[in-house]
Design a protein around this motif. Structure first.
Motif, short mmCIF file in Angstrom:
data_model
loop_
_atom_site.label_atom_id
_atom_site.label_comp_id
_atom_site.label_asym_id
_atom_site.label_seq_id
_atom_site.Cartn_x
_atom_site.Cartn_y
_atom_site.Cartn_z
N HIS A 1 26.89 42.27 47.37
CA HIS A 1 28.10 42.13 48.15
C HIS A 1 28.16 43.86 48.31
O HIS A 1 27.62 44.58 47.42
N TYR B 1 30.70 45.83 47.21
CA TYR B 1 31.05 46.57 46.17
C TYR B 1 29.76 46.86 45.11
O TYR B 1 29.55 47.87 44.85
N GLU C 1 29.22 35.36 54.69
CA GLU C 1 30.70 35.31 54.40
C GLU C 1 31.02 34.27 53.35
O GLU C 1 31.19 33.25 53.89
N PRO C 2 31.74 34.87 52.24
CA PRO C 2 32.09 33.90 51.37
C PRO C 2 33.44 33.30 51.43
O PRO C 2 34.23 33.64 52.43
N PRO D 1 36.99 33.03 51.21
CA PRO D 1 37.76 34.22 51.11
C PRO D 1 38.64 34.29 49.92
O PRO D 1 39.19 35.20 49.19
N ALA E 1 37.01 33.51 46.91
CA ALA E 1 36.17 33.86 45.82
C ALA E 1 36.34 35.24 45.29
O ALA E 1 36.63 36.13 45.95
N PRO E 2 36.52 35.59 43.90
CA PRO E 2 37.10 36.65 43.23
C PRO E 2 35.72 37.54 43.22
O PRO E 2 34.70 37.32 43.25
N LEU E 3 36.13 38.85 43.26
CA LEU E 3 35.25 39.84 43.11
C LEU E 3 35.03 39.96 41.62
O LEU E 3 35.75 39.73 40.83
N THR F 1 39.53 46.79 46.51
CA THR F 1 38.45 46.45 47.39
C THR F 1 38.62 45.09 48.35
O THR F 1 39.43 44.28 47.88
N ARG G 1 38.13 42.42 51.85
CA ARG G 1 37.34 41.24 52.18
C ARG G 1 35.94 41.58 52.28
O ARG G 1 35.12 40.88 51.98
N LYS H 1 33.52 41.33 49.63
CA LYS H 1 33.02 39.90 49.18
C LYS H 1 31.59 39.53 50.17
O LYS H 1 31.11 38.61 49.88
#
Length: 203
Positions: free
Chosen positions: A16, A18, A56-57, A59, A61-63, A71, A73, A76
């Motif tokens: 992803h 990040y 697209e995961p 929304p 879902a944690p980073l 950070t 969307r 992700k």
């Protein structure tokens, strides 16, 4: 340089935004600071070219725990290299012209992905980089000899420091080239190379 590095990292695993930015910082080291403002346009170009796909995961879902608080969307979204992207990466990896070694920044990125590079291409790039740096060294030496008497001692030390840095890079490149040549030699007896050092001669 950025798009090459992105394809190289995604060739190893999907990431992803990040995580990709964090890995790029490690690959590029101090050569260049990567912001999201340059990363996402590059990813958009690669996606438009068909070199990466996006997933697209959820929304919710944690980073990762170490992701910065702001950070968004896009951080992700998971990016995956396509078959066309792999083909493009291997095409770039196979290039060994001056563009691969004249610029120190791009040379560093190429070096980071040498494990994906054919041995003969690695050697051409290393030898090309050594020639480039040797020319820089000769230019620094000539400049220093011309201006030595006109420089104050601080500027003179700065010039000498630059020359020392170039000397170290030439020696480092020579060591890398010697290692490439040694690793590329077949075993002397024509058998399989076990990786063990040669046995000492019998008395």
């Amino acid at each position: 340089m950025l798009e090459f590095a992105i394809l190289g990292l995604l060739h190893q695993a999907p990431m992803h935004g990040y995580e990709l930015r964090k890995q790029l910082a490690q690959v590029l080291g101090g050569l260049r600071s990567i912001s999201y403002g340059s990363l996402y346009p590059a990813l958009k170009r690669l996606h438009a070219a068909g070199y990466v796909t996006t997933d697209e995961p959820d929304p919710r879902a944690p980073l990762p725990a170490d992701a910065p608080p702001l950070t968004g969307r896009r951080g992700k979204v998971v990016y995956t290299i396509t078959a066309e992207g792999k083909e493009r990466f291997h095409e770039l990896v196979g290039q060994s012209g001056p563009e691969a070694y004249d610029d120190g920044g791009l040379f560093g990125v190429r070096l980071a992905f040498f494990r994906h590079t054919a041995a003969d291409v690695r050697l051409r790039i290393l030898e090309g980089r050594r020639r480039t740096v040797e020319r820089q060294r000769e230019g620094l030496r000539a400049s220093l000899s011309r201006t030595r008497e006109r420089l104050d001692r601080y500027t003179l030390e700065l010039q000498r420091h630059g020359l020392d840095s170039v000397d170290r890079e030439v020696r480092w490149l020579a060591e890398l080239i010697d290692r490439e040549l040694t690793d590329g030699q077949p075993p002397r007896d024509g058998g399989a190379d076990t990786g063990d050092p040669p046995a000492p001669p019998r008395p």
